[in-house]
Design a protein around this motif. Structure first.
Motif, PDB file in Angstrom:
ATOM      1  N   ASP A   1       2.561   1.639  -3.590  1.00 52.20           N
ATOM      2  CA  ASP A   1       1.315   2.119  -4.477  1.00 52.20           C
ATOM      3  C   ASP A   1       1.043   3.536  -4.161  1.00 52.20           C
ATOM      4  OD1 ASP A   1      -0.789   1.594  -6.640  1.00 52.20           O
ATOM      5  OD2 ASP A   1      -2.142   1.985  -4.977  1.00 52.20           O
ATOM      6  N   GLU A   2       1.112   4.118  -3.024  1.00 51.63           N
ATOM      7  CA  GLU A   2       0.789   5.582  -2.791  1.00 51.63           C
ATOM      8  C   GLU A   2       2.072   6.379  -2.998  1.00 51.63           C
ATOM      9  OE1 GLU A   2      -0.169   8.389   1.098  1.00 51.63           O
ATOM     10  OE2 GLU A   2      -0.400   6.063   1.442  1.00 51.63           O
ATOM     11  N   TRP A   3       3.184   5.996  -2.550  1.00 55.66           N
ATOM     12  CA  TRP A   3       4.395   6.681  -3.327  1.00 55.66           C
ATOM     13  C   TRP A   3       4.392   6.689  -4.790  1.00 55.66           C
ATOM     14  CZ3 TRP A   3       8.384   6.968  -6.383  1.00 55.66           C
ATOM     15  CH2 TRP A   3       9.544   7.932  -6.135  1.00 55.66           C
TER      16      TRP A   3
ATOM     17  N   ARG B   1       0.860  -1.086   0.071  1.00 52.17           N
ATOM     18  CA  ARG B   1      -0.130   0.024   0.102  1.00 52.17           C
ATOM     19  C   ARG B   1       0.845   1.186  -0.083  1.00 52.17           C
ATOM     20  NH1 ARG B   1      -3.864  -3.263   2.947  1.00 52.17           N
ATOM     21  NH2 ARG B   1      -2.579  -2.963   4.949  1.00 52.17           N
ATOM     22  N   GLU B   2       1.994   1.226   0.625  1.00 51.20           N
ATOM     23  CA  GLU B   2       2.760   2.338   0.861  1.00 51.20           C
ATOM     24  C   GLU B   2       3.616   2.536  -0.546  1.00 51.20           C
ATOM     25  OE1 GLU B   2       3.149   4.820   3.069  1.00 51.20           O
ATOM     26  OE2 GLU B   2       2.102   3.985   4.848  1.00 51.20           O
TER      27      GLU B   2
ATOM     28  N   ARG C   1       1.808   9.314  -6.303  1.00 45.89           N
ATOM     29  CA  ARG C   1       2.156  10.646  -6.101  1.00 45.89           C
ATOM     30  C   ARG C   1       3.359  11.207  -7.270  1.00 45.89           C
ATOM     31  NH1 ARG C   1       2.356   9.424  -0.591  1.00 45.89           N
ATOM     32  NH2 ARG C   1       4.355   9.165  -0.427  1.00 45.89           N
TER      33      ARG C   1
END
Length: 417
Positions: free
Chosen positions: A84-86, A81-82, A89
């Protein structure tokens, strides 16, 4: 890490960047820097220590032995999840071809340090999963996503299915990986952030439908105009071109949208416009479109469907789905999809059968002792607890009977039959 030759079972992570080789030198330099930062930030934020990882790096990715304690639940969940989030952005204002998009694979197994990195079946296995055609194609099929995760069968069965991870089993799609040239055959489970497993399952292969009409070489007059095209319009999807009885399903009509809502629209339209039609609907899913169409036609023509249609002189729809469709779509249930209403075929064809209006498909016994057309009589000395579907009737109990009488807990969907 163990000394050379010492046995150790490790958690393995393999990462590769999308379309790295198509970029120029400067782009590759920037991508490597972004990839290193993405992995560092995602690992740190998910409670992992990337400085402890043992790495075998390549320009467009890496192979890593994750040595953190209790790393597996952190990797299959917070880390993804981290990451994918990075990536989201980072990619926000970039053109598609400039984005950093990743294939990630996770496996565990025996790993040995070697002269040029690491040796063992497990490192090979995780890299083959990462590089599998279906995993690569996922990034092509879903251009909006930042990454695809492929976990090995031992990881899925031991951690995901047992709910040790925050990613749920229902979010994964089973994919069979085959590379005959390298003698590699395996099962992997694919997760795509932001995309349902049903849509992934449908898009990693081609869904095909084939229609066969009992007692007629062609569909009833007006079938395509009054039944087929309106059924697609009712679920918001453009109907396939032409009037062929076997057709590929639009990608938007994935998973339960096809086996639930669309089939119900077909059934409603057939009842209104072709009430005497007896139709076998074959549904197949295969990586190759031609293979999917051929299998759907074979299912619609299969002997189990033919016997059920021959057992009645009234209108009827028999739905026959392949093992793959049942596994990927039907077994999980969903809107207007009732797994318990399907029965596995006992014939040579590997398929599952459903007859709308029946809680369980009726048996149509072949041969001279078959019931006359239009009358389906359960076999003697067989106990039934019947369920149709919406309105509930009183419980009458269970009974053994030889006449076509239903005693049991009766449920109906859509009112009395």
């Amino acid at each position: 890490m163990t000394d050379e030759g010492q046995f150790a079972r490790m958690l393995l992570l393999a990462v590769d960047a999308w379309r790295y080789g198509t970029r120029d030198d400067r782009q590759q330099h920037d991508l490597q820097r972004a990839l290193a930062e993405a992995l560092r930030v995602a690992a740190t934020r998910s409670g992992l220590d990337p400085a402890r990882w043992r790495r075998q790096e390549a320009g467009d990715g890496l192979f890593a032995i994750v040595t953190d304690e209790s790393a597996e639940p952190k990797v299959i969940g917070p880390f993804i999840r981290e990451l994918d989030e990075w990536l989201g952005r980072h990619n926000h204002d970039l053109r598609l071809r400039a984005r950093l998009r990743l294939r990630v694979a996770v496996h565990h197994g025996v790993t040995l340090p070697a002269a040029l990195g690491y040796a063992g079946d497990a490192p090979v296995h995780v890299c083959r999963l990462r590089d599998a055609r279906a995993v690569r194609e996922t990034l092509e099929v879903f251009p909006e996503v930042n990454l695809v995760l492929a976990v090995s069968e031992p990881i899925f069965d031991g951690s995901v299915r047992q709910r040790h991870t925050s990613l749920a089993a229902k979010d994964f799609t089973r994919v069979e990986v085959a590379d005959p040239a390298k003698q590699f055959f395996a099962t992997t489970w694919v997760y795509v952030p932001g995309v349902t497993s049903e849509r992934v399952g449908a898009c990693l292969g081609t869904l095909a439908v084939s229609l066969r009409f009992a007692g007629a070489a062609a569909p009833p007059p007006g079938f395509f105009e009054q039944v087929l095209r309106p059924s697609f319009e009712a679920v918001g999807v453009a109907a396939p071109d032409g009037e062929e009885p076997t057709f590929r399903v639009p990608a938007e009509l994935a998973g339960t949208a096809l086996t639930g809502r669309w089939l119900e629209e077909v059934r409603t339209a057939v009842t209104a416009h072709c009430p005497l039609a007896r139709i076998a609907v074959g549904i197949a899913l295969a990586p190759d479109p031609a293979a999917a169409s051929a299998e759907a036609a074979e299912l619609a023509d299969a002997e189990p469907a033919a016997r059920l249609l021959a057992a009645t002189d009234r209108g009827r729809i028999v739905i026959v789905v392949s093992e793959r469709v049942h596994e990927v779509v039907v077994a999980r249930g969903g809107r207007l999809v009732f797994p318990e209403s399907y029965r596995r075929s006992q014939g040579k064809t590997g398929c599952w059968i459903r007859v709308p209006g029946h809680s369980v498909p009726p048996e149509a016994a072949p041969g001279p002792d078959s019931p006359p057309a239009g009358r389906e009589v359960p076999a003697a000395d067989q106990s039934f607890s019947a369920m149709t579907h919406g309105e509930r009737s009183p419980i009458l109990g269970q009974s053994t009977f030889t006449a076509p009488v239903i005693l049991g807990d009766v449920h109906r969907h859509g009112g009395p039959r």
